[in-house]
Design a protein around this motif. Sequence first.
Motif, PDB file in Angstrom:
ATOM      1  N   GLU A 254     -37.598  15.192  33.133  1.00  0.00           N
ATOM      2  CA  GLU A 254     -36.161  15.293  32.905  1.00  0.00           C
ATOM      3  C   GLU A 254     -35.487  16.098  34.014  1.00  0.00           C
ATOM      4  O   GLU A 254     -34.383  15.760  34.469  1.00  0.00           O
ATOM      5  CB  GLU A 254     -35.909  15.958  31.548  1.00  0.00           C
ATOM      6  CG  GLU A 254     -34.443  16.114  31.188  1.00  0.00           C
ATOM      7  CD  GLU A 254     -33.715  14.796  31.035  1.00  0.00           C
ATOM      8  OE1 GLU A 254     -32.478  14.773  31.228  1.00  0.00           O
ATOM      9  OE2 GLU A 254     -34.370  13.778  30.734  1.00  0.00           O
ATOM     10  N   GLU A 255     -36.157  17.147  34.466  1.00  0.00           N
ATOM     11  CA  GLU A 255     -35.604  17.969  35.542  1.00  0.00           C
ATOM     12  C   GLU A 255     -35.484  17.162  36.839  1.00  0.00           C
ATOM     13  O   GLU A 255     -34.482  17.260  37.558  1.00  0.00           O
ATOM     14  CB  GLU A 255     -36.480  19.204  35.765  1.00  0.00           C
ATOM     15  CG  GLU A 255     -35.848  20.239  36.689  1.00  0.00           C
ATOM     16  CD  GLU A 255     -36.642  21.528  36.752  1.00  0.00           C
ATOM     17  OE1 GLU A 255     -36.309  22.373  37.614  1.00  0.00           O
ATOM     18  OE2 GLU A 255     -37.590  21.706  35.950  1.00  0.00           O
TER      19      GLU A 255
ATOM     20  N   GLN B 217     -32.246  13.789  40.657  1.00  0.00           N
ATOM     21  CA  GLN B 217     -31.939  12.484  41.247  1.00  0.00           C
ATOM     22  C   GLN B 217     -30.514  12.036  40.910  1.00  0.00           C
ATOM     23  O   GLN B 217     -29.841  11.411  41.729  1.00  0.00           O
ATOM     24  CB  GLN B 217     -32.953  11.447  40.763  1.00  0.00           C
ATOM     25  CG  GLN B 217     -34.358  11.667  41.317  1.00  0.00           C
ATOM     26  CD  GLN B 217     -35.412  10.783  40.662  1.00  0.00           C
ATOM     27  OE1 GLN B 217     -35.275  10.417  39.483  1.00  0.00           O
ATOM     28  NE2 GLN B 217     -36.439  10.432  41.407  1.00  0.00           N
ATOM     29  N   ASP B 218     -30.051  12.369  39.704  1.00  0.00           N
ATOM     30  CA  ASP B 218     -28.691  12.002  39.299  1.00  0.00           C
ATOM     31  C   ASP B 218     -27.635  12.709  40.139  1.00  0.00           C
ATOM     32  O   ASP B 218     -26.499  12.240  40.247  1.00  0.00           O
ATOM     33  CB  ASP B 218     -28.457  12.333  37.819  1.00  0.00           C
ATOM     34  CG  ASP B 218     -29.197  11.375  36.894  1.00  0.00           C
ATOM     35  OD1 ASP B 218     -29.596  10.291  37.365  1.00  0.00           O
ATOM     36  OD2 ASP B 218     -29.395  11.719  35.719  1.00  0.00           O
TER      37      ASP B 218
ATOM     38  N   SER C 221     -25.594  12.122  44.769  1.00  0.00           N
ATOM     39  CA  SER C 221     -24.307  11.993  45.454  1.00  0.00           C
ATOM     40  C   SER C 221     -23.851  13.321  46.041  1.00  0.00           C
ATOM     41  O   SER C 221     -23.137  13.362  47.049  1.00  0.00           O
ATOM     42  CB  SER C 221     -23.240  11.464  44.496  1.00  0.00           C
ATOM     43  OG  SER C 221     -23.090  12.342  43.383  1.00  0.00           O
ATOM     44  N   GLU C 222     -24.293  14.423  45.426  1.00  0.00           N
ATOM     45  CA  GLU C 222     -23.909  15.746  45.918  1.00  0.00           C
ATOM     46  C   GLU C 222     -24.559  16.057  47.262  1.00  0.00           C
ATOM     47  O   GLU C 222     -24.070  16.904  48.018  1.00  0.00           O
ATOM     48  CB  GLU C 222     -24.296  16.816  44.893  1.00  0.00           C
ATOM     49  CG  GLU C 222     -23.617  16.643  43.538  1.00  0.00           C
ATOM     50  CD  GLU C 222     -24.128  17.640  42.526  1.00  0.00           C
ATOM     51  OE1 GLU C 222     -24.720  18.659  42.941  1.00  0.00           O
ATOM     52  OE2 GLU C 222     -23.933  17.407  41.313  1.00  0.00           O
ATOM     53  N   LEU C 223     -25.681  15.370  47.558  1.00  0.00           N
ATOM     54  CA  LEU C 223     -26.394  15.641  48.804  1.00  0.00           C
ATOM     55  C   LEU C 223     -25.581  15.232  50.028  1.00  0.00           C
ATOM     56  O   LEU C 223     -25.780  15.766  51.125  1.00  0.00           O
ATOM     57  CB  LEU C 223     -27.749  14.911  48.812  1.00  0.00           C
ATOM     58  CG  LEU C 223     -28.773  15.393  47.789  1.00  0.00           C
ATOM     59  CD1 LEU C 223     -29.985  14.475  47.788  1.00  0.00           C
ATOM     60  CD2 LEU C 223     -29.202  16.833  48.096  1.00  0.00           C
ATOM     61  N   ILE C 224     -24.673  14.259  49.849  1.00  0.00           N
ATOM     62  CA  ILE C 224     -23.863  13.816  50.992  1.00  0.00           C
ATOM     63  C   ILE C 224     -22.471  14.416  50.963  1.00  0.00           C
ATOM     64  O   ILE C 224     -21.617  14.086  51.787  1.00  0.00           O
ATOM     65  CB  ILE C 224     -23.760  12.268  51.027  1.00  0.00           C
ATOM     66  CG1 ILE C 224     -23.151  11.737  49.722  1.00  0.00           C
ATOM     67  CG2 ILE C 224     -25.122  11.655  51.281  1.00  0.00           C
ATOM     68  CD1 ILE C 224     -22.920  10.226  49.739  1.00  0.00           C
ATOM     69  N   ASP C 225     -22.230  15.291  50.006  1.00  0.00           N
ATOM     70  CA  ASP C 225     -20.959  16.004  49.929  1.00  0.00           C
ATOM     71  C   ASP C 225     -20.939  17.073  51.015  1.00  0.00           C
ATOM     72  O   ASP C 225     -21.837  17.896  51.121  1.00  0.00           O
ATOM     73  CB  ASP C 225     -20.813  16.645  48.542  1.00  0.00           C
ATOM     74  CG  ASP C 225     -19.456  17.284  48.342  1.00  0.00           C
ATOM     75  OD1 ASP C 225     -18.773  17.550  49.349  1.00  0.00           O
ATOM     76  OD2 ASP C 225     -19.085  17.515  47.182  1.00  0.00           O
ATOM     77  N   ALA C 226     -19.911  17.052  51.807  1.00  0.00           N
ATOM     78  CA  ALA C 226     -19.821  17.997  52.934  1.00  0.00           C
ATOM     79  C   ALA C 226     -19.884  19.447  52.474  1.00  0.00           C
ATOM     80  O   ALA C 226     -20.338  20.329  53.205  1.00  0.00           O
ATOM     81  CB  ALA C 226     -18.531  17.748  53.719  1.00  0.00           C
TER      82      ALA C 226
ATOM     83  N   GLU D  64     -29.944  24.549  48.668  1.00  0.00           N
ATOM     84  CA  GLU D  64     -30.157  24.832  47.256  1.00  0.00           C
ATOM     85  C   GLU D  64     -30.719  23.594  46.548  1.00  0.00           C
ATOM     86  O   GLU D  64     -31.619  23.701  45.704  1.00  0.00           O
ATOM     87  CB  GLU D  64     -28.829  25.260  46.625  1.00  0.00           C
ATOM     88  CG  GLU D  64     -28.952  25.776  45.183  1.00  0.00           C
ATOM     89  CD  GLU D  64     -28.854  24.649  44.145  1.00  0.00           C
ATOM     90  OE1 GLU D  64     -29.408  24.814  43.037  1.00  0.00           O
ATOM     91  OE2 GLU D  64     -28.255  23.606  44.457  1.00  0.00           O
ATOM     92  N   LYS D  65     -30.218  22.406  46.910  1.00  0.00           N
ATOM     93  CA  LYS D  65     -30.701  21.166  46.305  1.00  0.00           C
ATOM     94  C   LYS D  65     -32.165  20.919  46.664  1.00  0.00           C
ATOM     95  O   LYS D  65     -32.976  20.547  45.815  1.00  0.00           O
ATOM     96  CB  LYS D  65     -29.865  19.978  46.797  1.00  0.00           C
ATOM     97  CG  LYS D  65     -28.379  20.078  46.503  1.00  0.00           C
ATOM     98  CD  LYS D  65     -28.106  20.007  45.017  1.00  0.00           C
ATOM     99  CE  LYS D  65     -26.607  20.063  44.747  1.00  0.00           C
ATOM    100  NZ  LYS D  65     -26.311  20.176  43.301  1.00  0.00           N
ATOM    101  N   ILE D  66     -32.497  21.125  47.929  1.00  0.00           N
ATOM    102  CA  ILE D  66     -33.880  20.920  48.364  1.00  0.00           C
ATOM    103  C   ILE D  66     -34.791  21.962  47.726  1.00  0.00           C
ATOM    104  O   ILE D  66     -35.940  21.675  47.361  1.00  0.00           O
ATOM    105  CB  ILE D  66     -33.973  20.985  49.907  1.00  0.00           C
ATOM    106  CG1 ILE D  66     -33.174  19.835  50.546  1.00  0.00           C
ATOM    107  CG2 ILE D  66     -35.421  20.928  50.357  1.00  0.00           C
ATOM    108  CD1 ILE D  66     -33.645  18.456  50.133  1.00  0.00           C
TER     109      ILE D  66
END
Length: 229
Positions: free
Chosen positions: A148-149, A154-155, A158-163, A169-171
């Motif tokens: 689930e985490e 993965q959901d 879209s935030e990964l390409i947000d400037a 933090e995501k990685i």
Amino acid sequence: MSSFSFGRFYETWFDHLHHLLRQLSSSHRPPRTEEEKDKLLLLIDKMMSHYEDYYRTKGVAAERDPLQVLASPWASTLERALHWIAGWRPTTAFHLVYTESSLLFESHIIDILRGVRTGDLGDLSPSQFRRVSQLQCDTVKEENAITEELSEWQDSASELIDAGADIEEKIGRLVSIIRKADDLRLRTIKSVVGLLTPQQAVEFLIASAELLSGIRGWGINHDRPRISR
């Protein structure tokens, strides 16, 4: 550790796994003396240290490049097809115990009906079955929570390409997920071994190593024609 160096480690690790598998397979089971029992315990320790070394080294690789570890280019396509978060699914260990126990039970059914104890995986006690079953339930819960985490991570792709997104933090969250999955894998195999007698533990470790080696060998043979095209 670069992906290339981990790939070399992966090959070397499997070579040593084959060496340990030969040692386990040639051991005396059941042990007839205390000396033979001590040798079984030593072999079990060697195999568990081998797994610990793998996850420790993989953890370093994941810290440096979690996306590469998740992709696992050093693994065969069959291995990757069976992966759950860059490795084997922890609950596979329980299916292996039940399968080996069933096969050995059937092969010794006459002896068992006569009251002869074999001491192998086909001779698990009711208490052992209860403890394995409880451990399986606990492991499924942890497995589902980690799944689930990862799904939530993965959901948020879209935030990964947000400037304005904090990519580090995501990685970092992905590194944490991979580490949790590997920690559960290692804890599961340790816990299963801890529930078994030395003879049963050796049989479980043999079956586990044969499964890993068999999947890798079949996968490499399957990939070879495609690579040579």
